[in-house]
Enzyme design. Structure first.
Site, PDB file in Angstrom:
ATOM      1  N   LYS A  42     -10.696  -1.425  -2.006  1.00 33.05           N
ATOM      2  CA  LYS A  42     -10.461  -2.322  -0.873  1.00 33.05           C
ATOM      3  C   LYS A  42     -11.642  -2.185   0.090  1.00 33.05           C
ATOM      4  CE  LYS A  42      -5.547  -1.141  -1.175  1.00 33.05           C
ATOM      5  NZ  LYS A  42      -4.436  -0.410  -0.578  1.00 33.05           N
TER       6      LYS A  42
ATOM      7  N   ARG B  25     -11.834   8.017  -2.295  1.00 33.53           N
ATOM      8  CA  ARG B  25     -12.112   9.459  -2.163  1.00 33.53           C
ATOM      9  C   ARG B  25     -13.598   9.741  -1.920  1.00 33.53           C
ATOM     10  NH1 ARG B  25     -10.031  12.791  -7.100  1.00 33.53           N
ATOM     11  NH2 ARG B  25      -8.199  11.507  -6.628  1.00 33.53           N
TER      12      ARG B  25
ATOM     13  N   THR C 147       1.407  10.303   3.826  1.00 33.65           N
ATOM     14  CA  THR C 147       0.542  11.283   3.158  1.00 33.65           C
ATOM     15  C   THR C 147      -0.759  11.509   3.919  1.00 33.65           C
ATOM     16  OG1 THR C 147       0.017   9.397   1.817  1.00 33.65           O
ATOM     17  CG2 THR C 147       1.304  11.114   0.770  1.00 33.65           C
TER      18      THR C 147
ATOM     19  N   LYS D 196      -8.812   6.313   6.543  1.00 33.38           N
ATOM     20  CA  LYS D 196      -7.594   5.652   6.058  1.00 33.38           C
ATOM     21  C   LYS D 196      -7.925   4.427   5.199  1.00 33.38           C
ATOM     22  CE  LYS D 196      -4.383   7.494   9.354  1.00 33.38           C
ATOM     23  NZ  LYS D 196      -3.569   7.323  10.532  1.00 33.38           N
ATOM     24  N   GLY D 197      -7.354   4.398   4.010  1.00 31.52           N
ATOM     25  CA  GLY D 197      -7.567   3.263   3.110  1.00 31.52           C
ATOM     26  C   GLY D 197      -8.884   3.326   2.361  1.00 31.52           C
TER      27      GLY D 197
ATOM     28  N   ASP E  63       0.880  -1.161   0.000  1.00 31.35           N
ATOM     29  CA  ASP E  63       0.000   0.000   0.000  1.00 31.35           C
ATOM     30  C   ASP E  63       0.926   1.222   0.000  1.00 31.35           C
ATOM     31  OD1 ASP E  63      -2.377   1.576   0.445  1.00 31.35           O
ATOM     32  OD2 ASP E  63      -1.702   1.788   2.516  1.00 31.35           O
ATOM     33  N   LEU E  64       0.417   2.378  -0.386  1.00 31.12           N
ATOM     34  CA  LEU E  64       1.280   3.564  -0.467  1.00 31.12           C
ATOM     35  C   LEU E  64       1.106   4.485   0.751  1.00 31.12           C
ATOM     36  CD1 LEU E  64       3.240   5.367  -2.163  1.00 31.12           C
ATOM     37  CD2 LEU E  64       1.208   6.353  -3.237  1.00 31.12           C
ATOM     38  N   ASP E  65      -0.100   5.076   0.862  1.00 28.99           N
ATOM     39  CA  ASP E  65      -0.368   6.071   1.903  1.00 28.99           C
ATOM     40  C   ASP E  65      -0.306   5.425   3.290  1.00 28.99           C
ATOM     41  OD1 ASP E  65      -0.939   8.237   0.105  1.00 28.99           O
ATOM     42  OD2 ASP E  65      -2.880   7.327  -0.303  1.00 28.99           O
TER      43      ASP E  65
ATOM     44  N   SER F  55      -2.448   0.540  -4.469  1.00 33.25           N
ATOM     45  CA  SER F  55      -2.952   1.715  -3.751  1.00 33.25           C
ATOM     46  C   SER F  55      -4.342   2.113  -4.237  1.00 33.25           C
ATOM     47  CB  SER F  55      -1.990   2.890  -3.976  1.00 33.25           C
ATOM     48  OG  SER F  55      -2.559   4.086  -3.494  1.00 33.25           O
ATOM     49  N   ALA F  56      -5.156   2.619  -3.300  1.00 32.54           N
ATOM     50  CA  ALA F  56      -6.488   3.120  -3.656  1.00 32.54           C
ATOM     51  C   ALA F  56      -6.407   4.503  -4.273  1.00 32.54           C
ATOM     52  CB  ALA F  56      -7.352   3.182  -2.401  1.00 32.54           C
ATOM     53  N   SER F  57      -5.243   5.131  -4.192  1.00 41.01           N
ATOM     54  CA  SER F  57      -5.130   6.542  -4.584  1.00 41.01           C
ATOM     55  C   SER F  57      -4.974   6.728  -6.087  1.00 41.01           C
ATOM     56  CB  SER F  57      -3.937   7.182  -3.885  1.00 41.01           C
ATOM     57  OG  SER F  57      -3.757   8.491  -4.376  1.00 41.01           O
TER      58      SER F  57
ATOM     59  N   GLU G 271       0.240  -3.343   4.657  1.00 41.18           N
ATOM     60  CA  GLU G 271      -0.912  -2.443   4.746  1.00 41.18           C
ATOM     61  C   GLU G 271      -1.007  -1.752   6.097  1.00 41.18           C
ATOM     62  OE1 GLU G 271      -3.540  -0.978   3.741  1.00 41.18           O
ATOM     63  OE2 GLU G 271      -3.835  -1.725   1.716  1.00 41.18           O
ATOM     64  N   ASP G 272      -1.547  -0.527   6.097  1.00 41.63           N
ATOM     65  CA  ASP G 272      -1.788   0.159   7.372  1.00 41.63           C
ATOM     66  C   ASP G 272      -3.282   0.326   7.657  1.00 41.63           C
ATOM     67  OD1 ASP G 272      -2.314   2.100   5.401  1.00 41.63           O
ATOM     68  OD2 ASP G 272      -1.949   3.712   6.846  1.00 41.63           O
TER      69      ASP G 272
ATOM     70  N   ASN H 263      -3.717   9.444  -7.059  1.00 42.87           N
ATOM     71  CA  ASN H 263      -2.564  10.344  -7.090  1.00 42.87           C
ATOM     72  C   ASN H 263      -1.244   9.603  -6.874  1.00 42.87           C
ATOM     73  OD1 ASN H 263      -3.933  13.000  -7.296  1.00 42.87           O
ATOM     74  ND2 ASN H 263      -4.854  12.370  -5.363  1.00 42.87           N
TER      75      ASN H 263
HETATM   76  C1  BG6 Z   1      -5.818   5.743   0.143  1.00 40.80           C
HETATM   77  C2  BG6 Z   1      -5.809   6.648   1.361  1.00 40.80           C
HETATM   78  O1  BG6 Z   1      -4.538   5.233  -0.073  1.00 40.80           O
HETATM   79  O2  BG6 Z   1      -6.234   6.464  -1.017  1.00 40.80           O
HETATM   80  C3  BG6 Z   1      -7.174   7.307   1.530  1.00 40.80           C
HETATM   81  O3  BG6 Z   1      -5.504   5.901   2.515  1.00 40.80           O
HETATM   82  C4  BG6 Z   1      -7.569   8.030   0.235  1.00 40.80           C
HETATM   83  O4  BG6 Z   1      -7.130   8.206   2.605  1.00 40.80           O
HETATM   84  C5  BG6 Z   1      -7.532   7.049  -0.934  1.00 40.80           C
HETATM   85  O5  BG6 Z   1      -8.878   8.585   0.360  1.00 40.80           O
HETATM   86  C6  BG6 Z   1      -7.874   7.715  -2.276  1.00 40.80           C
HETATM   87  O6  BG6 Z   1      -6.871   8.641  -2.573  1.00 40.80           O
HETATM   88  P1  BG6 Z   1      -6.954   9.771  -3.697  1.00 40.80           P
HETATM   89  O7  BG6 Z   1      -5.567  10.328  -3.747  1.00 40.80           O
HETATM   90  O8  BG6 Z   1      -7.337   9.080  -4.970  1.00 40.80           O
HETATM   91  O9  BG6 Z   1      -7.999  10.752  -3.255  1.00 40.80           O
HETATM   92 MG    MG Z   2      -2.761   3.141   3.569  1.00 39.89          MG
END
Ligand code: BG6
Ligand code: MG
Length: 218
Positions: free
Chosen positions: A146, A48, A16, A44-45, A8-10, A115-117, A170-171, A119
């Site tokens: 997830k 958005r 972040t 967390k995790g 996982d990233l964040d 990662s779910a992000s 994972e966190d 970004n």
């Molecule tokens: C996860 C974070 O990795 O990504 C969440 O833990 C975040 O807090 C999610 O909401 C989505 O991220 P992003 O950057 O696409 O808004």
């Molecule tokens: Mg995380």
């Protein structure tokens, strides 16, 4: 046998969470309510849009807004978040992470991001972590968030590794559950009590080696 590590990233490789929190708190303030660090734990995790619903529930205002207004709010939050992470550097990689990744590379263990992000690409670029990964799966590549296992199953597939030979770091509770559903072992990173379903727990990567991992998970 461990052939790949999926990260996982964040909150695992970079901290972040603090930037996500600053941006969500700013949105809550504009909407007229307070959003504390304790409230932020629940995000967390979480994706958005699901995070936005939790935030609006905290303020007791979810019903007031249309889908279009919610899209606009999420975009506003993301604009601020991107501003913060645009200034990130390698100094924000969590302690011990690069030594552990270097060791995995030396040992020929595949490395993937799950990662779910949406970004993730920008963060990998600004911190210089991108070069470590054999495969990168982020929030723009999966249809289910997830605890759905999709993000990790795709990471396994892209590195050509059977799920049973993958270990997930994972966190967040949702990420540990996603690993379980993917048929992978998991390492809970950080001290959160919500990670108790992980196969093993570490406080962070400082001093942690591949040998430590194989002793805990074979
Ligand atoms: C996860 C974070 O990795 O990504 C969440 O833990 C975040 O807090 C999610 O909401 C989505 O991220 P992003 O950057 O696409 O808004
Ligand atoms: Mg995380």
């Amino acid at each position: 046998m461990i052939s790949a590590c999926l990260f996982d990233l964040d909150g695992v490789l970079v901290d972040t969470a603090v930037y996500h929190y600053k941006a969500w708190r700013r949105l809550a303030a504009e909407l007229g309510f307070e959003f504390t660090e304790e409230h932020n734990e629940a995000l967390k995790g979480v994706s958005r849009m699901a995070s936005l619903d939790i935030l609006l529930d905290t303020g007791g205002v979810r019903e007031r807004y249309s889908a279009g207004e919610k899209e606009e709010m999420a975009a506003r939050k993301n604009g601020w978040y991107v501003e913060y992470i645009s200034r990130m550097t390698a100094s924000e990689i969590l302690p011990g992470v690069t030594s552990f990744l270097d060791e995995l590379k030396t040992k020929g263990i595949k490395i993937a991001l799950g990662s779910a992000s949406k970004n993730a690409g920008l963060i990998l670029e600004n911190t210089g972590l991108g070069g470590y990964f054999d495969a990168v799966v982020d929030g723009s590549m999966v249809s289910e968030a997830k605890p759905d296992p999709q993000v990790f199953l795709l990471g396994a597939e892209l590195t050509g590794t059977p799920p049973a030979q993958c270990v997930v770091f994972e966190d967040a509770e949702a990420g540990i559950e996603a690993a379980r559903r993917a048929g992978m072992r998991s390492v809970g990173v950080g001290g959160s009590p919500t990670l108790r379903k992980a196969d093993t727990l570490i406080p962070g990567f400082v001093g942690f080696t591949f040998e430590d991992l194989t002793k805990r998970i074979d």
